[in-house]
Design a protein around this motif. Structure first.
Motif, mmCIF file in Angstrom:
data_model
loop_
_atom_site.group_PDB
_atom_site.id
_atom_site.type_symbol
_atom_site.label_atom_id
_atom_site.label_comp_id
_atom_site.label_asym_id
_atom_site.label_seq_id
_atom_site.Cartn_x
_atom_site.Cartn_y
_atom_site.Cartn_z
ATOM 1 N N LEU A 17 56.769 -7.732 25.205
ATOM 2 C CA LEU A 17 55.851 -7.420 26.281
ATOM 3 C C LEU A 17 54.583 -6.811 25.706
ATOM 4 N N PRO A 18 53.466 -6.996 26.358
ATOM 5 C CA PRO A 18 52.222 -6.383 25.855
ATOM 6 C C PRO A 18 52.310 -4.871 25.917
ATOM 7 N N ARG A 19 51.786 -4.218 24.875
ATOM 8 C CA ARG A 19 51.844 -2.764 24.785
ATOM 9 C C ARG A 19 50.775 -2.166 25.690
ATOM 10 N N VAL A 20 51.215 -1.268 26.544
ATOM 11 C CA VAL A 20 50.311 -0.585 27.462
ATOM 12 C C VAL A 20 50.141 0.844 26.975
ATOM 13 N N PRO A 21 48.920 1.333 26.778
ATOM 14 C CA PRO A 21 48.751 2.717 26.305
ATOM 15 C C PRO A 21 49.333 3.702 27.293
ATOM 16 N N PRO A 22 50.074 4.699 26.811
ATOM 17 C CA PRO A 22 50.690 5.657 27.737
ATOM 18 C C PRO A 22 49.635 6.494 28.427
ATOM 19 N N PRO A 23 49.904 6.930 29.658
ATOM 20 C CA PRO A 23 48.949 7.798 30.353
ATOM 21 C C PRO A 23 48.908 9.166 29.703
ATOM 22 N N PRO A 24 47.825 9.906 29.881
ATOM 23 C CA PRO A 24 47.745 11.244 29.280
ATOM 24 C C PRO A 24 48.828 12.155 29.824
ATOM 25 N N LYS A 25 49.458 12.886 28.913
ATOM 26 C CA LYS A 25 50.543 13.768 29.309
ATOM 27 C C LYS A 25 49.974 15.040 29.939
ATOM 28 N N CYS A 26 50.459 15.356 31.113
ATOM 29 C CA CYS A 26 50.048 16.570 31.811
ATOM 30 C C CYS A 26 51.285 17.403 32.097
ATOM 31 N N CYS A 75 47.110 19.596 31.012
ATOM 32 C CA CYS A 75 47.199 18.416 30.150
ATOM 33 C C CYS A 75 46.892 18.810 28.712
ATOM 34 N N ARG A 76 47.755 18.397 27.807
ATOM 35 C CA ARG A 76 47.516 18.542 26.367
ATOM 36 C C ARG A 76 47.385 20.009 25.938
ATOM 37 N N SER A 77 48.391 20.464 25.250
ATOM 38 C CA SER A 77 48.358 21.838 24.760
ATOM 39 C C SER A 77 47.370 21.955 23.608
ATOM 40 N N PRO A 78 46.701 23.092 23.465
ATOM 41 C CA PRO A 78 45.786 23.284 22.331
ATOM 42 C C PRO A 78 46.564 23.437 21.035
ATOM 43 N N SER A 79 45.875 23.278 19.925
ATOM 44 C CA SER A 79 46.529 23.328 18.613
ATOM 45 C C SER A 79 46.462 24.706 17.976
ATOM 46 N N THR A 80 45.796 25.671 18.625
ATOM 47 C CA THR A 80 45.632 27.009 18.062
ATOM 48 C C THR A 80 46.480 28.004 18.835
ATOM 49 N N VAL A 81 47.072 28.945 18.104
ATOM 50 C CA VAL A 81 47.884 30.006 18.704
ATOM 51 C C VAL A 81 47.348 31.339 18.199
ATOM 52 N N PHE A 82 47.219 32.305 19.106
ATOM 53 C CA PHE A 82 46.753 33.642 18.757
ATOM 54 C C PHE A 82 47.936 34.606 18.697
ATOM 55 N N LYS A 83 47.843 35.545 17.767
ATOM 56 C CA LYS A 83 48.793 36.661 17.692
ATOM 57 C C LYS A 83 48.005 37.941 17.868
ATOM 58 N N ASN A 121 33.315 17.306 32.477
ATOM 59 C CA ASN A 121 34.245 16.212 32.696
ATOM 60 C C ASN A 121 34.851 16.337 34.088
ATOM 61 N N PRO A 122 34.944 15.219 34.853
ATOM 62 C CA PRO A 122 35.565 15.303 36.179
ATOM 63 C C PRO A 122 37.009 15.766 36.156
ATOM 64 N N ASP A 123 37.700 15.626 35.004
ATOM 65 C CA ASP A 123 39.095 16.068 34.921
ATOM 66 C C ASP A 123 39.233 17.579 35.050
ATOM 67 N N LEU A 124 38.122 18.290 35.049
ATOM 68 C CA LEU A 124 38.179 19.746 35.178
ATOM 69 C C LEU A 124 38.801 20.168 36.499
ATOM 70 N N MET A 125 38.674 19.326 37.526
ATOM 71 C CA MET A 125 39.195 19.673 38.837
ATOM 72 C C MET A 125 40.624 19.151 39.053
ATOM 73 N N LYS A 126 41.238 18.585 38.028
ATOM 74 C CA LYS A 126 42.592 18.056 38.165
ATOM 75 C C LYS A 126 43.616 19.085 37.706
ATOM 76 N N HIS A 127 44.817 18.983 38.300
ATOM 77 C CA HIS A 127 45.939 19.868 37.964
ATOM 78 C C HIS A 127 45.516 21.333 38.137
ATOM 79 N N ASP A 128 45.883 22.199 37.195
ATOM 80 C CA ASP A 128 45.538 23.621 37.302
ATOM 81 C C ASP A 128 44.422 24.004 36.341
ATOM 82 N N HIS A 129 43.579 23.044 35.959
ATOM 83 C CA HIS A 129 42.489 23.340 35.042
ATOM 84 C C HIS A 129 41.479 24.297 35.666
ATOM 85 N N ALA A 130 41.129 24.066 36.924
ATOM 86 C CA ALA A 130 40.135 24.919 37.583
ATOM 87 C C ALA A 130 40.638 26.361 37.745
#
Length: 308
Positions: free
Chosen positions: A181-190, A212-220, A258-267
């Protein structure tokens, strides 16, 4: 009559073929409606922060986006630095620190914190997500070896682990039975969740942020922050008092245009990060316009250039 029938027969056959093709098309296709966003028009076309500006206005907050920051904002406002190139002078770092200590609120991201303020005196350490995950894997391997009574396997170098990760990423998938089957790119993980934590959570009714998408930096942090967002690895954003003001560090970088700013709990997370209060102003400062190399050299070392 027979001649008329012979003349009509090709047209009847063509009509039958078209009807059959239409029936197959209706049976084996599915029609769905899809909303296509319209391109920005009017003010939204010229103002890259149009959506952010209007969203902040609904919260009673004014957005300022100066191209040059000659003087720092009032100490009652929030200053957001989104680029390390906005000013490279050492004197501005001390000005920022004095401004925060006088009551200002400064928001920094991983690409600006080391260039602007030194974090070690505040008791903050910055590490990467993959490094913490590697330490967890080593600790689990030692625990399993201790439980089984065998010696722990030799520790691998960073290069060996990077090679293994690359091999896992590039390993070919096991072919499944049946036609390919043709490969379909996965949707962004939220599915990344972070907890509103710290001494004073900003939203009592929203203890968990779905993002969506955890950051790669962690603070202590040495001390418990006044506010923060954390997951199982550690703090991803935190706010610490500095004099009469506050400093907010965030590993999660919101794309402010980016319009995605208003999606999920980003705002809501952005509202907590900026500590929005009606009647205040948010100053968003990116890269200031830097002079060209010849003009900068002339400003800094005109006598040397003349002698040369």
């Amino acid at each position: 009559m027979s001649s008329m029938l012979r003349r009509s027969l090709p047209w009847l056959l063509l009509l039958a073929v078209l009807l059959g093709a239409g029936a197959l098309l209706v049976r084996y296709t599915r029609w769905e409606e899809k909303r296509v966003p319209l391109p920005p028009q009017g003010e939204a076309e010229t103002d890259r922060h149009y959506q952010l500006r209007h969203w902040l206005a609904k919260q009673g907050v004014t957005l300022q986006t100066p191209s040059e920051l000659g003087t720092l904002p009032p100490v009652t406002d929030t200053l957001v630095l989104t680029s390390p190139l906005w000013d490279v002078r050492q004197s501005r770092e001390q000005d920022l620190k004095r401004w925060v200590e006088a009551g200002g609120h400064l928001v920094l991201f991983p690409n600006t914190d080391e260039a602007m303020l030194k974090l070690n005196p505040l008791g903050i350490e910055e590490t990467s997500e993959w490094q913490l995950q590697r330490e967890q894997r080593k600790a689990e391997a030692k625990a399993r070896a201790a439980a089984s009574g065998h010696a722990a396997p030799p520790e691998k170098s960073d290069e060996d682990e990077d090679d293994e990760d690359d091999e896992e990423d590039t390993a070919p998938a096991t072919p499944a039975s049946g036609p390919a089957l043709p490969r379909v790119p996965p949707p962004p993980k939220c599915d990344w969740t972070a907890k509103d934590a710290g001494a004073q959570p900003f939203f009592a009714e929203l203890p968990i942020y779905q993002l969506c998408r955890s950051p790669s930096t962690v603070f202590k942090s040495r001390d418990l922050p006044a506010w923060g967002v954390r997951d199982e690895l550690g703090w991803r954003a935190l706010r610490l008092p500095l004099g009469r003001g506050e400093l907010t560090l965030s590993a999660w970088y919101p794309n402010l245009d980016n319009p995605d700013l208003m999606k999920h709990d980003h705002a809501p997370l952005l509202a907590a990060m900026l500590k929005l209060r009606p009647g205040r102003q948010v100053w968003l400062m990116g890269s200031a316009s830097l002079p060209t190399l010849p003009s900068w050299l002339w400003q800094q070392a005109a006598p040397v250039l003349l002698l040369a």
